[in-house]
Design a protein around this motif. Structure first.
Motif, PDB file in Angstrom:
ATOM      1  N   VAL A 159       0.852  -1.187   0.000  1.00  0.00           N
ATOM      2  CA  VAL A 159       0.000   0.000   0.000  1.00  0.00           C
ATOM      3  C   VAL A 159       0.883   1.231   0.000  1.00  0.00           C
ATOM      4  O   VAL A 159       2.021   1.214   0.469  1.00  0.00           O
ATOM      5  CB  VAL A 159      -0.944   0.018   1.226  1.00  0.00           C
ATOM      6  N   THR A 214     -11.071   2.235   1.826  1.00  0.00           N
ATOM      7  CA  THR A 214     -10.484   1.167   2.634  1.00  0.00           C
ATOM      8  C   THR A 214     -11.243   1.048   3.947  1.00  0.00           C
ATOM      9  O   THR A 214     -11.433   2.041   4.651  1.00  0.00           O
ATOM     10  CB  THR A 214      -9.007   1.473   2.921  1.00  0.00           C
ATOM     11  N   GLN A 249      -1.755  -2.215  13.302  1.00  0.00           N
ATOM     12  CA  GLN A 249      -2.461  -1.712  12.131  1.00  0.00           C
ATOM     13  C   GLN A 249      -2.950  -0.296  12.380  1.00  0.00           C
ATOM     14  O   GLN A 249      -3.530   0.018  13.415  1.00  0.00           O
ATOM     15  CB  GLN A 249      -3.652  -2.603  11.774  1.00  0.00           C
ATOM     16  N   LYS A 252      -4.863   1.474   6.619  1.00  0.00           N
ATOM     17  CA  LYS A 252      -4.557   0.359   5.722  1.00  0.00           C
ATOM     18  C   LYS A 252      -3.118  -0.140   5.872  1.00  0.00           C
ATOM     19  O   LYS A 252      -2.718  -1.112   5.237  1.00  0.00           O
ATOM     20  CB  LYS A 252      -4.791   0.791   4.271  1.00  0.00           C
ATOM     21  N   LYS A 254      -0.122  -1.976   7.754  1.00  0.00           N
ATOM     22  CA  LYS A 254       0.000  -3.092   8.694  1.00  0.00           C
ATOM     23  C   LYS A 254       1.468  -3.494   8.798  1.00  0.00           C
ATOM     24  O   LYS A 254       2.145  -3.683   7.782  1.00  0.00           O
ATOM     25  CB  LYS A 254      -0.832  -4.273   8.195  1.00  0.00           C
TER      26      LYS A 254
END
Length: 451
Positions: A159, A214, A249, A252, A254
């Motif tokens: 991402v 998201t 997290q 989005k 992580k």
């Protein structure tokens, strides 16, 4: 038959959370409390099947809880970070009736084994007759239910950054273990990864239907909010000597830290800027054009980018290991900058599947993470000028596990509760945020505490 209930008593909330997840993995029901009085109140009307009690509690000694447990005929074990040694363990059994005594840090697997020995057979049917093993024979291993695969390690789909990434300075020493071989110390120049500013998002001229954004992380599947808890979560793995992983997290993004017997050893991320090739561009080892060349070859041949870099002469093999270890360090340190998000614990040994692992002593990780990534305004929120600090009654780490600068070592003896933080800053002759970072790092390590 209902699952047995295990009472867990400790004022370290993150350690309680970790132990509760371990208890659940055994098929038992955890009940967690942080005070002795709350533990005693939990004994009625239905007492737990067994208990784990910290000796030093905020409102009373664990020995007082032990007295109530004995009256309720509840078997229990002690754990402690203060009262250590054979005499303490002997007294815990002889005077207080403890079935076990665990000094922090302890092996959480042995703690679970001790609890299992205190519980009745798992069903109402008579336990099968056990035939004693012959002398010298190895007892059969304890069979446990297979671990359920965790869906939280989905970092393959990268991402983009929504927020700026700060510059990262890393020392030029790493300890690497590759393919199960003995650890090797690799030294190089100190690494500085350049900051990253996400490109501005184009503004749509006319509102049009768009795909769903998201989704917000499903916090019902997490242990809790991250906030300022990361040092305590790392310490929980350390105190329990637990192998597993900690997934963090934020939106989005992580990232996951892997632990081996309580020591951080690897980290992964789904951020594009945390990828190996992008990291090498950030530290000035590769150019953007060279990275595009490597990516094209990797897509064509389906091979790892590091292997291709060595083949093209962009990296030596030792350099590949060195910079891979530095990339892992940068991911591990970067999460100390997070002030929001959620966390989840896992107890699968995912790190064992990594060809390269590094050594990140937890005390060093926490101390340096606070110094490197905590912004001044965050430090000034966590500590106040009028605060007085004293040595902790139950330290999670030894002071020898922390590397101190000369001025820090000279200031530390004066941190005895007689001076405020403002006075310590004046004595240190250093910027306030540097003194706050040093002292809060020791608070996060539970070496210092507020008076």
């Amino acid at each position: 038959m209902a699952a047995p209930t295990i009472l867990l008593v400790d004022d370290n909330q993150e350690l309680l959370t970790l132990l509760a997840r371990l208890v659940e993995s055994e098929g038992w029901t955890p009940v967690t409390v942080t005070r002795g009085r709350a533990a005693i109140d939990r004994l009625a009307p239905v007492p737990p099947a067994a208990a784990v009690v910290d000796v030093l509690l905020p409102d009373m000694m664990g020995y007082d809880v032990a007295h109530a447990l004995r009256n309720a005929k509840v078997p229990f074990v002690f754990m402690t970070g203060v009262f250590k040694g054979g005499r303490a363990a002997t007294d815990a059994s002889a005077q207080h009736g403890a079935a076990g005594y665990f000094e922090k840090p302890f092996d959480a697997r042995k703690l679970m084994d001790a609890l299992r020995a205190l519980l009745p057979p798992p069903s109402d049917t008579p336990a099968p007759m056990r035939i004693p093993p012959r002398a010298g024979a190895t007892p059969p291993p304890v069979r446990r239910a297979p671990a359920v695969p965790e869906p939280d390690f989905d970092v393959e789909v990268a991402v983009e950054n929504d927020e700026p990434v700060a510059a990262m300075e890393l020392t030029g020493r790493v300890v690497v273990t590759e393919d199960g071989k003995g650890p090797a110390v690799l030294r190089g120049e100190a690494v500085k990864a350049a900051p990253v500013v996400p490109p501005p998002r184009p503004r749509a001229p006319v509102p049009t239907p768009r795909p769903a954004a998201t989704p917000v992380p499903d916090l019902s599947r997490t242990e809790g909010r991250l906030e300022d808890n990361l040092p305590h979560l790392v310490t929980a793995f350390h105190l329990a000597q637990q192998t597993g992983a900690l997934t963090l997290q934020k939106g989005k993004v992580k990232k996951t830290l892997f632990f081996d017997a309580g020591r951080p050893c690897f980290a992964i991320s789904n951020l594009v800027t945390d990828r190996f090739g992008t990291f090498l561009v950030r530290v000035g080892k590769l150019s953007s054009a060279q990275l595009e060349q490597v990516r094209a070859e990797a897509e064509r041949s389906r091979r790892r980018s590091g292997e291709i870099m060595v083949e093209l002469g962009l990296l030596q093999e030792t350099e590949r290991l060195y910079y891979l270890a530095q990339q892992v360090k940068s991911i591990a340190y970067s999460v100390f900058a997070w002030e929001e998000g959620a966390y989840r614990l896992h107890f699968t040994d995912r790190a064992a599947h990594e060809a390269v692992r590094i050594e990140l002593p937890p005390a060093s990780l926490i101390s340096r993470g606070v110094k490197k990534l905590y912004r001044p305004e965050r430090l000034f929120r966590l500590l106040q000028p009028e605060d007085r600090l004293i040595p902790s009654a139950q330290p999670a780490y030894g002071l020898h596990e922390v590397e101190l600068d000369r001025w820090e070592a000279e200031l530390l003896p004066r941190v005895d509760g007689t001076r405020t933080l403002a006075e310590l800053v004046h004595l240190a002759h250093r910027p306030a945020h540097a003194v706050y970072a040093f002292l809060y790092g020791l608070v996060a390590l539970q070496i210092l505490d507020r008076a």
